[in-house]
Motif scaffolding. Structure first.
Motif, short mmCIF file in Angstrom:
data_model
loop_
_atom_site.label_atom_id
_atom_site.label_comp_id
_atom_site.label_asym_id
_atom_site.label_seq_id
_atom_site.Cartn_x
_atom_site.Cartn_y
_atom_site.Cartn_z
N THR A 1 0.81 -1.22 0.00
CA THR A 1 0.00 0.00 0.00
C THR A 1 0.84 1.27 0.00
OG1 THR A 1 -0.11 -0.20 2.39
CG2 THR A 1 -1.98 -1.08 1.16
N ILE A 2 2.14 1.12 -0.21
CA ILE A 2 3.02 2.29 -0.20
C ILE A 2 2.99 2.97 -1.57
CG2 ILE A 2 5.44 3.04 0.01
CD1 ILE A 2 4.52 2.15 2.68
N ASP A 3 2.80 4.29 -1.57
CA ASP A 3 2.74 5.02 -2.84
C ASP A 3 4.12 5.39 -3.38
OD1 ASP A 3 0.02 5.00 -3.14
OD2 ASP A 3 -0.27 6.75 -1.83
N ALA A 4 5.07 5.60 -2.48
CA ALA A 4 6.41 6.02 -2.90
C ALA A 4 7.03 4.99 -3.84
CB ALA A 4 7.30 6.20 -1.67
N SER A 5 7.93 5.45 -4.68
CA SER A 5 8.61 4.51 -5.57
C SER A 5 9.56 3.66 -4.75
CB SER A 5 9.39 5.26 -6.64
OG SER A 5 10.54 5.85 -6.06
N MET A 6 9.95 2.53 -5.33
CA MET A 6 10.86 1.64 -4.63
C MET A 6 12.17 2.36 -4.28
SD MET A 6 12.17 -2.14 -5.70
CE MET A 6 10.56 -2.88 -5.52
N LYS A 7 12.66 3.16 -5.23
CA LYS A 7 13.92 3.86 -4.99
C LYS A 7 13.80 4.84 -3.84
CE LYS A 7 16.26 7.40 -6.99
NZ LYS A 7 16.49 8.28 -8.12
N THR A 8 12.73 5.61 -3.84
CA THR A 8 12.54 6.59 -2.76
C THR A 8 12.47 5.89 -1.41
OG1 THR A 8 11.30 7.94 -4.30
CG2 THR A 8 11.09 8.51 -1.98
N TYR A 9 11.75 4.77 -1.40
CA TYR A 9 11.59 4.04 -0.15
C TYR A 9 12.94 3.47 0.32
CZ TYR A 9 9.03 1.48 3.43
OH TYR A 9 8.57 1.03 4.63
N LEU A 10 13.64 2.87 -0.61
CA LEU A 10 14.95 2.29 -0.29
C LEU A 10 15.91 3.39 0.20
CD1 LEU A 10 17.00 -0.09 -0.38
CD2 LEU A 10 17.46 0.51 -2.74
N PHE A 11 15.93 4.51 -0.51
CA PHE A 11 16.82 5.61 -0.11
C PHE A 11 16.40 6.19 1.24
CE2 PHE A 11 19.53 7.02 -3.88
CZ PHE A 11 19.61 5.73 -4.37
N GLY A 12 15.09 6.12 1.52
CA GLY A 12 14.61 6.57 2.83
C GLY A 12 15.20 5.70 3.94
N ILE A 13 15.22 4.41 3.69
CA ILE A 13 15.81 3.50 4.69
C ILE A 13 17.30 3.78 4.85
CG2 ILE A 13 16.22 1.09 5.34
CD1 ILE A 13 13.80 0.32 3.63
N THR A 14 17.98 3.92 3.70
CA THR A 14 19.43 4.17 3.78
C THR A 14 19.70 5.48 4.50
OG1 THR A 14 19.55 5.37 1.67
CG2 THR A 14 19.88 2.99 1.58
N LYS A 15 18.84 6.46 4.27
CA LYS A 15 19.06 7.78 4.89
C LYS A 15 18.98 7.67 6.41
CE LYS A 15 17.50 12.53 4.41
NZ LYS A 15 16.54 13.39 3.71
N TYR A 16 18.01 6.91 6.88
CA TYR A 16 17.90 6.71 8.33
C TYR A 16 19.18 6.05 8.86
CZ TYR A 16 16.66 4.91 12.86
OH TYR A 16 16.68 4.64 14.20
N LYS A 17 19.63 5.04 8.14
CA LYS A 17 20.82 4.31 8.60
C LYS A 17 22.08 5.18 8.52
CE LYS A 17 19.11 -0.35 7.71
NZ LYS A 17 19.12 -0.87 9.10
N ILE A 18 22.14 6.03 7.51
CA ILE A 18 23.29 6.94 7.40
C ILE A 18 23.32 7.89 8.60
CG2 ILE A 18 24.18 8.94 6.14
CD1 ILE A 18 23.41 7.46 3.53
#
Lengths: 241, 180
Positions: free
Chosen positions: B64-81
């Motif tokens: 049910t997520i609207d964001a693109s896969m890339k945006t979502y993945l980069f969101g996760i990486t950003k948190y981890k960074i």
């Protein structure tokens, strides 16, 4: 059955607020249920860890494959760089070598070549009514080669004296037209003119001018073999080539 | 989220997964370099994030997520960074680069799991001793979060009762190991 459903929903994080209250109460009151919750939570944790580790290994593989590909790319671009550099170097070396060779040959040529002096038709000073032959040799002696070529051509057409070919060839060589001189000298060689023994030397000079070393050498060898004209000089030149 | 990409991510197809992994890798490394982290660390973050992304996809959390896969993945990486930067700050004084961050990408927090308890370590050992059938059912139920009905659809089991029985047997076997 009710308990099992609650536990399943709990593990998935899908309990409603009401269900959550019931779940909390059960946890406090039902020891067996609490133990089962702890146990299944542990199972979930361990199963998850196992799956994660398996997939992490897959990702490691992806990464090392990606890096190997990058390395290869870098290696390839380096490889092409080296190849390109080698080719350029080869061209540069060839160029300098050619320039060096050319200058060396040209040097030998100018050291050795002098137009054969006019021995055929001595010019007497103050000749007022010069005929074509006199005019031709006069021009040749004075270094007016262009003019002499025209006159020698005319004279050969009418007189057919082979030495006209020889002098014309000399004039042509002097004007850096060795390619035109060569057939004349070859024709001259076939005649039994007194100057024929000199033709090979001038043939060699013609080839030297156009940097055809092999043919120049062949002509020079003939000069050496004949032992009549410029033998010593021909030997020296052969050594230098 | 792109349905086909999501399907690829949920699959066990090595080539498809690899293609997805490589699809965002280069761009992530360029994105990550702005934070002055070294490549090795960035690659760890990328792999952790990719793993988290796939886990969420498998558990149906991305449907049910609207964001693109890339945006979502980069969101996760950003948190981890950011998490990594905070950790670094504790050791070395770190001049913040946060102002140059691309604001379009929102941090997506992924909880880190604690270390295994002693009991869980033992359980892990027992789990390895179980057969492949058990591992499959338990993985589908606990990791993928499928219910019994869904497991029947996903596998070769004939009906729900068989799956239920299989799952019970497996859990029982694990429990008995502890009692020994």
């Amino acid at each position: 059955m009710e308990k099992e459903m609650l536990l399943e929903k709990y593990l998935k994080g899908k309990l409603t607020i009401k269900e959550k209250q019931g779940f909390e109460i059960l946890l406090k009151t039902d020891l067996m249920f609490r133990k089962e919750v702890e146990f299944q939570k542990d199972v979930k944790r361990v199963v998850t860890l196992e799956e994660d580790e398996a997939f992490r290994n897959v990702l490691y593989d992806f990464e090392s494959e990606a890096q190997a590909k990058e390395q290869k790319k870098i290696f390839f671009s380096y490889k092409w760089l080296i190849v390109a550099a080698s080719i350029i170097l080869l061209f540069v070396l060839t160029y300098f070598f050619t320039v060096y060779q050319t200058s060396k040959i040209q040097e030998l040529y100018s050291e050795n070549f002098k137009p054969y002096r006019n021995v055929t038709h001595p010019i007497t000073r103050g000749e007022e009514f010069a005929d074509d032959k006199t005019k031709a040799f006069l021009a040749y002696t004075k270094g007016e080669y262009k003019e002499s070529i025209e006159l020698f051509t005319k004279l050969y057409t009418s007189g057919k004296e082979p030495y006209y070919l020889f002098y014309k060839a000399n004039a042509l060589i002097q004007l850096n037209r060795a390619t035109e001189a060569i057939p004349l000298l070859q024709e001259h060689l076939r005649s039994s003119d007194v100057l024929s023994d000199k033709s090979n030397w001038y043939l060699a000079m013609s080839y030297l001018q156009i940097e055809d070393i092999e043919k120049a050498k062949r002509a020079l060898n003939l000069v050496v073999k004949n032992k009549t004209y410029k033998t010593k000089q021909a030997k020296k030149l052969l050594d230098a080539l | 989220m792109d349905k086909n990409a999501l399907k690829d991510l949920q699959s066990n197809d090595r080539l498809k997964l690899k293609a997805l992994y490589n699809l965002y890798r280069e761009e992530f490394l360029n994105f990550g370099r702005r934070y002055n982290l070294d490549q090795g660390l960035l690659l760890d973050i990328y792999q952790d994030s990719f793993l988290a992304l796939r886990k969420q996809a498998l558990q149906g959390k991305l449907d049910t997520i609207d964001a693109s896969m890339k945006t979502y993945l980069f969101g996760i990486t950003k948190y981890k960074i950011y998490d990594q930067l905070k950790r670094n700050k504790r050791e070395v004084p770190y001049e913040s680069n946060l102002h140059i961050v691309n604001e379009e990408i929102l941090e997506i927090k992924i909880e880190e799991e604690p270390q295994l308890t002693e009991r869980q370590l033992l359980l892990r050992k027992y789990l390895k001793e179980l057969g492949e059938k058990c591992r499959q059912v338990l993985t589908l139920f606990y990791y993928r979060g499928l219910n019994i009905k869904e497991i029947v659809e996903y596998t070769n089991y004939n009906n729900e009762n068989v799956v239920k029985a299989q799952k019970s047997r497996c859990l029982k076997a694990l429990r008995q190991q502890f009692k020994r």
